[in-house]
Scaffold this active site. Structure first.
Site, PDB file in Angstrom:
ATOM      1  CE  LYS A 212      -4.111  -2.345   1.153  1.00  0.00           C
ATOM      2  NZ  LYS A 212      -5.115  -2.835   2.074  1.00  0.00           N
ATOM      3  NE  ARG A 246      -6.708  -8.902   0.104  1.00  0.00           N
ATOM      4  CZ  ARG A 246      -6.265  -8.088  -0.853  1.00  0.00           C
ATOM      5  NH1 ARG A 246      -5.267  -7.247  -0.605  1.00  0.00           N
ATOM      6  NH2 ARG A 246      -6.808  -8.108  -2.053  1.00  0.00           N
TER       7      ARG A 246
END
Ligand code: HH2
Length: 271
Positions: A212, A246
């Site tokens: 991210k 994840r």
């Protein structure tokens, strides 16, 4: 015996996901990538047909179905690995479960299509409830909190209660603070540093920090490199109590979380 957290490998069958957009839009490549991640140590494969990156437009249910169902069927036929369907839509979740998925991963936390909880319940599937605000198109401007950890925790507690009222067994609910969803970099860091407060709700917790923007900003990594910043975030997440990470790079993250837990516990973990 000391149990290890699960590593969930990300497979975006999309043209526009923020880290791997377009790479696995081709069905054959998507299936190969799922099998490769499984061989590389992924315990779960999370398959999604809609990008949820900031600013992303909603995709129709039909388009999502066309992207993911054949991939789920093919992976189920070739590997004995649990599959999670990353969708906000109950019709997509329902078809994915019928095709062999075992987990529903709802990044809207039951806000977009609340019927998704009943779909998971009827199939006896696990349900990931993630915190976010608004939609991917609007979430960036909604990143304002007085107490981000407290507000995310309260939301997850309320949505878990809703899922239980819809029939989802408590033991099948997984909570996720939604790293990068309606959050600034500081919010993400505060959530990662205070994960035990989310874990204290008593449900397994999933953390998705992989690749991210805030990870890349802080670590200074380019999108082409293996993300060691992600591996550090995964290690800290499991030390904070996360049960599932994840990630786009299962092997690197498995190594990082295994090493972190071995040090924290002072002994070699057993698989
Ligand atoms: N993050 C993304 C998508 N799905 N699901 C959960 N439970 N937690 C997350 O943090 C999460 C998620 C966004 O990442 P990615 O799949 O890489 O990108 P995109 O949404 O653009 O496909």
């Amino acid at each position: 015996m000391v149990s290890l957290p699960a590593v969930m490998g990300v497979l975006n069958v999309t043209p526009d996901s923020f880290s791997d957009g377009g790479r696995y839009f081709d069905r054959g490549r998507a299936i190969e990538r799922a099998l490769e991640m499984h061989r590389g140590g992924a315990d779960i494969i999370d398959i999604g047909g809609e990008s949820t990156r900031p600013g992303a437009r909603e995709v129709s249910a039909q388009a999502e179905l066309e992207r993911v169902i054949a991939v789920i069927e093919a992976v189920r036929a070739r590997a004995n690995v649990p599959i999670s369907i990353d969708t906000r839509k109950s019709v997509v979740a329902s078809a994915a479960l019928a095709a062999g998925a075992a987990i529903v991963n709802d990044v809207s936390g039951l806000q977009f299509d609340p019927a998704i909880a009943a779909v998971a319940s009827e199939a006896g599937a696990a349900l990931v409830i993630m915190h976010t605000r608004g939609t991917p198109e609007t979430m960036t401007r909604l990143a304002r909190y007085r107490d981000v950890v407290g507000e995310v925790r309260a939301f997850l507690k309320a949505q878990a209660a809703k899922a239980e009222r819809a029939g989802v067994k408590r033991s099948r609910i997984i909570l996720d603070p939604g790293i990068g969803f309606a959050k600034t970099a500081d919010h993400n860091l505060r959530l990662l540093a205070n994960l035990p407060r989310i874990c204290s709700l008593g449900y397994p917790v999933l953390v998705g920090a992989s690749r991210k923007r805030f990870v890349r900003t802080i670590s200074g990594e380019s999108p082409e490199e293996i993300s060691f910043g992600t591996a550090a975030a995964s290690a800290i997440a499991v030390l904070g109590g996360a049960s599932i990470v994840r990630v786009h790079e299962p092997a690197a993250n498995r190594a990082a979380v295994t090493m972190a837990l071995a040090i924290a516990r002072g002994r070699v973990p057993q698989r």
